[in-house]
Scaffold this active site. Structure first.
Site, short mmCIF file in Angstrom:
data_model
loop_
_atom_site.label_atom_id
_atom_site.label_comp_id
_atom_site.label_asym_id
_atom_site.label_seq_id
_atom_site.Cartn_x
_atom_site.Cartn_y
_atom_site.Cartn_z
N ARG A 144 -7.85 -1.94 8.62
CA ARG A 144 -7.06 -2.22 9.81
C ARG A 144 -7.64 -1.53 10.76
NH1 ARG A 144 -0.48 -0.65 10.26
NH2 ARG A 144 -1.80 1.30 10.92
N THR B 114 -6.57 -3.47 17.55
CA THR B 114 -6.27 -4.31 17.15
C THR B 114 -5.00 -4.15 15.76
OG1 THR B 114 -7.55 -5.01 15.58
CG2 THR B 114 -8.91 -5.92 17.82
N ASP C 48 -0.64 8.18 7.26
CA ASP C 48 -2.34 8.12 6.48
C ASP C 48 -1.28 7.84 5.22
OD1 ASP C 48 -4.38 6.38 5.90
OD2 ASP C 48 -4.69 6.08 7.75
N ASP D 266 -5.50 8.59 3.67
CA ASP D 266 -5.92 9.84 4.59
C ASP D 266 -5.10 10.95 3.17
OD1 ASP D 266 -7.63 8.98 5.24
OD2 ASP D 266 -6.31 9.46 7.53
C1 PRP Z 1 -2.65 1.10 5.43
C2 PRP Z 1 -2.56 0.82 4.28
C3 PRP Z 1 -2.32 -1.33 4.22
C4 PRP Z 1 -2.35 -1.36 5.64
C5 PRP Z 1 -1.42 -2.03 5.95
O1 PRP Z 1 -4.96 0.74 4.71
O2 PRP Z 1 -2.46 1.54 3.23
O3 PRP Z 1 -3.43 -1.86 3.62
O4 PRP Z 1 -2.54 -0.25 6.30
O5 PRP Z 1 -1.06 -1.98 7.06
P1 PRP Z 1 -0.37 -3.73 7.82
O6 PRP Z 1 0.73 -3.82 6.83
O7 PRP Z 1 -0.39 -3.33 9.30
O8 PRP Z 1 -1.92 -4.00 7.36
P2 PRP Z 1 -5.85 1.22 6.18
O9 PRP Z 1 -5.92 -0.03 6.61
O10 PRP Z 1 -5.72 2.31 6.98
O11 PRP Z 1 -6.43 1.58 4.88
P3 PRP Z 1 -6.59 2.37 3.96
O12 PRP Z 1 -6.21 2.40 2.32
O13 PRP Z 1 -8.59 2.04 3.01
O14 PRP Z 1 -6.50 3.52 4.02
N1 URA Z 2 -1.17 2.52 6.71
C1 URA Z 2 -0.63 3.78 6.85
O1 URA Z 2 -1.17 4.51 6.16
N2 URA Z 2 0.48 4.14 7.37
C2 URA Z 2 1.33 4.10 8.06
O2 URA Z 2 2.20 4.43 8.95
C3 URA Z 2 1.18 2.28 8.30
C4 URA Z 2 -0.10 1.68 8.03
#
Ligand code: PRP
Ligand code: URA
Length: 209
Positions: free
Chosen positions: A104, A108, A200, A203
């Site tokens: 993400r 945005t 997160d 993380d």
């Molecule tokens: C997080 C999560 C989803 C997404 C959800 O991933 O694991 O994939 O955000 O958010 P959305 O419904 O608003 O799209 P992130 O983009 O943080 O990547 P990561 O798993 O690599 O930390």
């Molecule tokens: N992605 C995450 O990991 N946590 C949230 O709360 C939203 C998006």
């Protein structure tokens, strides 16, 4: 909403509470994500088709059911979805695993794709897309769009925590997808994080910040 199942099993609810706790460290967090994925997988795979085969017991020969030919693919959305894969493989060790890399944009909140590799052919398989978090729904919608473009047809989506807005967005974009949710949380905050959520997920699984 058709095709949406919010799970109610007490073991799932208990483990989600442990996940939320800010004091839960990486090791325990990973283990909980895997355990919840197994429990949710048990529910989401309830409709796998069976076929009778002949089996000889120490007593006699009988017909007894096994999972029939329809193959399974697990597709985690990277990174955090990776944490759920082993939980489902514990139930179906022969499933193939595809990967979709999306992150993400921090400003945005729009998803950006950086990797995709799916089992080929994908069209005959039941596909279980996994991601612990369904927030705005952007990542889930993009992942399912992508799988459909590659020929995927029978798709399930499994998340541990969803926000109402993301759940509605995914269901509206893909009403044919069966969605399994561990808990439906209250709302998103101004940074599009789920409240109360668990922070997160990527993380916390990988110990990054
Ligand atoms: C997080 C999560 C989803 C997404 C959800 O991933 O694991 O994939 O955000 O958010 P959305 O419904 O608003 O799209 P992130 O983009 O943080 O990547 P990561 O798993 O690599 O930390
Ligand atoms: N992605 C995450 O990991 N946590 C949230 O709360 C939203 C998006």
């Amino acid at each position: 909403m058709d095709n949406v199942t919010v799970l109610t099993h007490p073991l799932i609810k208990h483990k989600i509470t442990m996940l939320r706790d800010v004091r839960t460290g990486t090791n325990e967090f990973r283990a909980l994500i895997e355990e919840i994925a197994t429990l949710m997988g048990y529910e989401a795979l309830r409709d796998l088709p069976l076929v009778d085969i002949e089996v000889t017991t120490p007593i006699e020969t009988c017909l007894s059911p096994v999972i029939s030919g329809r193959k399974l693919a697990i597709v985690p959305i990277l990174r955090a979805g990776l944490g759920m894969v082993q939980g489902i493989l514990n139930l179906t060790p022969t499933a193939k695993v595809g990967h979709i890399g999306l992150y993400r944009d921090p400003e945005t909140h729009e998803p950006h794709e950086y990797y995709c590799k799916l089992p080929d052919p994908i069209d005959e398989r039941t596909i279980v897309v996994v991601d612990p978090m369904l927030a705005t729904g952007g990542s889930a919608v993009a992942a399912v769009d992508f799988i459909k473009q590659h020929g995927g047809k029978k798709i399930k989506f499994m998340c541990i925590i969803a926000a109402p807005v993301g759940l509605e967005r995914l269901h509206e974009a893909h009403p044919d997808v069966q969605i399994y949710v561990g808990n439906l949380d209250r709302e998103l905050n101004e940074n599009a994080y789920i409240c109360p959520g668990l922070g997160d997920a990527g993380d916390r699984i990988f110990g990054t910040k």
